[in-house]
Write an enzyme that holds these catalytic residues in place. Structure first.
Site, PDB file in Angstrom:
ATOM      1  N   TYR A 142     -13.332  -8.149  -4.609  1.00 34.56           N
ATOM      2  CA  TYR A 142     -12.414  -9.285  -4.643  1.00 34.56           C
ATOM      3  C   TYR A 142     -13.134 -10.585  -5.011  1.00 34.56           C
ATOM      4  O   TYR A 142     -12.520 -11.511  -5.520  1.00 34.56           O
ATOM      5  CB  TYR A 142     -11.738  -9.471  -3.277  1.00 34.56           C
ATOM      6  CG  TYR A 142     -10.457  -8.703  -3.117  1.00 34.56           C
ATOM      7  CD1 TYR A 142     -10.445  -7.321  -3.207  1.00 34.56           C
ATOM      8  CD2 TYR A 142      -9.260  -9.359  -2.868  1.00 34.56           C
ATOM      9  CE1 TYR A 142      -9.277  -6.613  -3.045  1.00 34.56           C
ATOM     10  CE2 TYR A 142      -8.082  -8.658  -2.715  1.00 34.56           C
ATOM     11  CZ  TYR A 142      -8.095  -7.280  -2.804  1.00 34.56           C
ATOM     12  OH  TYR A 142      -6.931  -6.588  -2.643  1.00 34.56           O
ATOM     13  N   LYS A 184     -17.267   5.128  -0.974  1.00 34.54           N
ATOM     14  CA  LYS A 184     -17.476   6.144  -2.007  1.00 34.54           C
ATOM     15  C   LYS A 184     -18.980   6.244  -2.250  1.00 34.54           C
ATOM     16  O   LYS A 184     -19.476   5.910  -3.335  1.00 34.54           O
ATOM     17  CB  LYS A 184     -16.719   5.762  -3.287  1.00 34.54           C
ATOM     18  CG  LYS A 184     -15.213   5.940  -3.190  1.00 34.54           C
ATOM     19  CD  LYS A 184     -14.756   7.392  -3.354  1.00 34.54           C
ATOM     20  CE  LYS A 184     -14.911   7.862  -4.789  1.00 34.54           C
ATOM     21  NZ  LYS A 184     -14.559   9.303  -4.895  1.00 34.54           N
ATOM     22  N   ASP A 190     -11.416   8.502  -0.833  1.00 35.13           N
ATOM     23  CA  ASP A 190     -10.318   9.309  -1.397  1.00 35.13           C
ATOM     24  C   ASP A 190      -9.924  10.422  -0.426  1.00 35.13           C
ATOM     25  O   ASP A 190      -8.729  10.661  -0.188  1.00 35.13           O
ATOM     26  CB  ASP A 190     -10.698   9.877  -2.777  1.00 35.13           C
ATOM     27  CG  ASP A 190     -12.017  10.643  -2.786  1.00 35.13           C
ATOM     28  OD1 ASP A 190     -12.802  10.513  -1.822  1.00 35.13           O
ATOM     29  OD2 ASP A 190     -12.257  11.382  -3.760  1.00 35.13           O
ATOM     30  N   ASP A 244      -7.464  -2.481   1.274  1.00 29.94           N
ATOM     31  CA  ASP A 244      -6.171  -2.921   0.738  1.00 29.94           C
ATOM     32  C   ASP A 244      -5.280  -1.706   0.481  1.00 29.94           C
ATOM     33  O   ASP A 244      -4.118  -1.659   0.903  1.00 29.94           O
ATOM     34  CB  ASP A 244      -6.419  -3.705  -0.557  1.00 29.94           C
ATOM     35  CG  ASP A 244      -5.139  -4.289  -1.121  1.00 29.94           C
ATOM     36  OD1 ASP A 244      -4.304  -4.780  -0.332  1.00 29.94           O
ATOM     37  OD2 ASP A 244      -4.976  -4.255  -2.359  1.00 29.94           O
ATOM     38  N   ASP A 251      -2.001  -0.109   3.044  1.00 31.61           N
ATOM     39  CA  ASP A 251      -0.616   0.067   2.588  1.00 31.61           C
ATOM     40  C   ASP A 251      -0.155   1.495   2.856  1.00 31.61           C
ATOM     41  O   ASP A 251       0.986   1.726   3.278  1.00 31.61           O
ATOM     42  CB  ASP A 251      -0.474  -0.230   1.084  1.00 31.61           C
ATOM     43  CG  ASP A 251      -0.022  -1.660   0.808  1.00 31.61           C
ATOM     44  OD1 ASP A 251      -0.331  -2.534   1.643  1.00 31.61           O
ATOM     45  OD2 ASP A 251       0.635  -1.889  -0.219  1.00 31.61           O
TER      46      ASP A 251
HETATM   47  C1  IPM Z   1      -2.916  -7.904   1.056  1.00 30.26           C
HETATM   48  C2  IPM Z   1      -2.397  -8.292  -0.284  1.00 30.26           C
HETATM   49  C3  IPM Z   1      -3.368  -9.268  -0.922  1.00 30.26           C
HETATM   50  C4  IPM Z   1      -4.662  -8.536  -1.173  1.00 30.26           C
HETATM   51  C5  IPM Z   1      -2.869  -9.975  -2.178  1.00 30.26           C
HETATM   52  C6  IPM Z   1      -1.555 -10.690  -1.940  1.00 30.26           C
HETATM   53  C7  IPM Z   1      -3.896 -10.938  -2.693  1.00 30.26           C
HETATM   54  O1  IPM Z   1      -2.164  -7.163  -1.055  1.00 30.26           O
HETATM   55  O2  IPM Z   1      -3.138  -8.800   1.892  1.00 30.26           O
HETATM   56  O3  IPM Z   1      -3.086  -6.709   1.296  1.00 30.26           O
HETATM   57  O4  IPM Z   1      -4.819  -7.857  -2.192  1.00 30.26           O
HETATM   58  O5  IPM Z   1      -5.540  -8.634  -0.320  1.00 30.26           O
HETATM   59 MG    MG Z   2      -2.394  -5.332   0.012  1.00 30.02          MG
END
Ligand code: IPM
Ligand code: MG
Length: 368
Positions: free
Chosen positions: A142, A192, A225, A249, A253
């Protein structure tokens, strides 16, 4: 002594709607529990760009450094898609994370009993699930340099750099081990190491910190993975997962969706201790700005409300009040109150964002 202070940055899309419900709850703590916060508000993301031409004004950044914690709603929206990368709404959030040095991002994935049927996985796979992903938040791909889109010969090349120093890995590893000690004492580290040198170093440093400082915690390592696969196969094998910025990230999710809805999950981004001994902190829902439903009163405010519960626990040492709020949310869900995202295929009549907030306030009243 001054009241504890909170900076609210509601942001874009559904951010202001879900934050309105948090403000009601802050008001409830003031009126019913005598716990008063000094609340200030400012802009972040697209709305800040609209007003100032930047997704985070320097004055806002300075305020964020000065308060006990920041509560953030969400940033971004299609209106801002064509903006230059440097002023995109997300850059405001990334600047807050970086300049506040919020290196440890706690993303719990907890399956509420009332919603176990709602997961896309089988009920027995998710019922009772309670894991936390600790995502490194201020380094890795990032932020690594060099980065950019360059020209090489007659074509363009896009470059990002995955970079981790030993101390960056060590500090997030420590926060995962500390957290595990307060939970089920298990950490699984994901990288990884089979493909990336930064992954090899990650694995070594996590193991060293473990052996020297946390030998009592059970530690395992997994390729990220395979970790994604195991999260879908049998997520209850995990307690705390520690991983880098990008893998965290993605994995968070995926873990979030196991629980049935992204609209349910809070997060805490924590940095080094401030003068008062509490960590520098920003709390935000894991979900985004959901522009497709913004302004319609459909959004689920629970992730934002549970983020405030995390603030009560980690920034204000009010663990009992945090539990009270979490239990109020559980009660409302058990009573069948559902926003649209929690309706499921069989349908029903969803409540609005503010009706969900009111139901949680009623459950808080009932807790007294
Ligand atoms: C998160 C989001 C952010 C990230 C974006 C909005 C920059 O996806 O907080 O998970 O990628 O960290
Ligand atoms: Mg995210």
């Amino acid at each position: 002594m001054a009241n504890p202070s909170i900076l609210i940055l509601a942001g874009d899309g559904i951010g202001p709607e879900v934050m309105a419900e948090v403000k009601k709850i802050i008001g409830w703590y003031d009126a019913k529990r005598g716990i008063t916060f000094d609340v200030s508000e400012d802009l972040v993301g697209g709305c800040a760009y609209d007003k100032h031409g930047t997704p985070l004004h320097d004055d806002t950044m300075a305020k964020a450094q000065d308060v006990d914690c920041v509560l953030l709603g969400a940033v971004g929206g299609p209106k801002y898609d064509s903006l230059d990368f440097s002023v995109k709404p997300e850059r405001g959030l990334l600047r807050l994370r970086k300049e506040m040095d919020l290196y440890s991002n706690l993303r719990p994935a907890q399956c509420f009993d009332a919603l176990a049927d709602f997961s896309s996985l089988k009920k027995e796979v998710v019922a009772g699930l309670d894991i936390v992903i600790v995502r490194e938040l201020t380094s890795g791909v990032y932020f690594g340099e060099p980065r950019g889109i360059f020209t090489e010969g007659n074509e363009r090349v896009g470059i990002n750099t995955q970079r981790y120093t030993e101390s960056e890995i060590a500090r997030v590893a420590r926060s995962a081990f500390e957290l595990a000690r307060r939970r089920n004492n298990k950490v699984c580290s994901m990288e990884k190491a089979n493909v990336m040198e930064s992954g090899i170093l990650w694995r070594q440093v996590v193991q060293e910190i473990h052996d020297k400082e946390y030998p009592d915690v059970e530690l395992s390592h997994m390729y990220a993975d395979a970790g994604a696969m195991q999260l879908c196969r049998w997520p209850k094998q995990f307690d705390v997962i520690v991983t880098d910025n990008l893998f965290g990230d993605l994995l968070s999710d995926a873990a979030a969706m196991l629980t049935g809805s992204l609209g349910m999950l809070p997060s805490a981004s924590l940095g080094a201790p401030m003068a008062n001994g509490r960590p520098k902190a920003l709390y935000e829902p894991v979900h985004g700005s959901a522009p497709d439903i913004a302004g319609q009163g459909k959004a689920n405010p629970i992730a934002c409300i549970l983020s405030f519960a995390m603030a009560l626990r980690y920034s204000f040492d009010l663990g009992e009040e945090a539990t009270r709020l979490e239990q109020a949310v559980e009660k409302v869900l058990a009573d069948g109150v559902r926003t649209a995202d929690l309706m499921g295929p069989e349908g029903g009549v969803p409540v609005s964002t503010s009706a969900m907030g009111d139901a949680i306030i009623a459950a808080l009243d009932a807790s007294l």
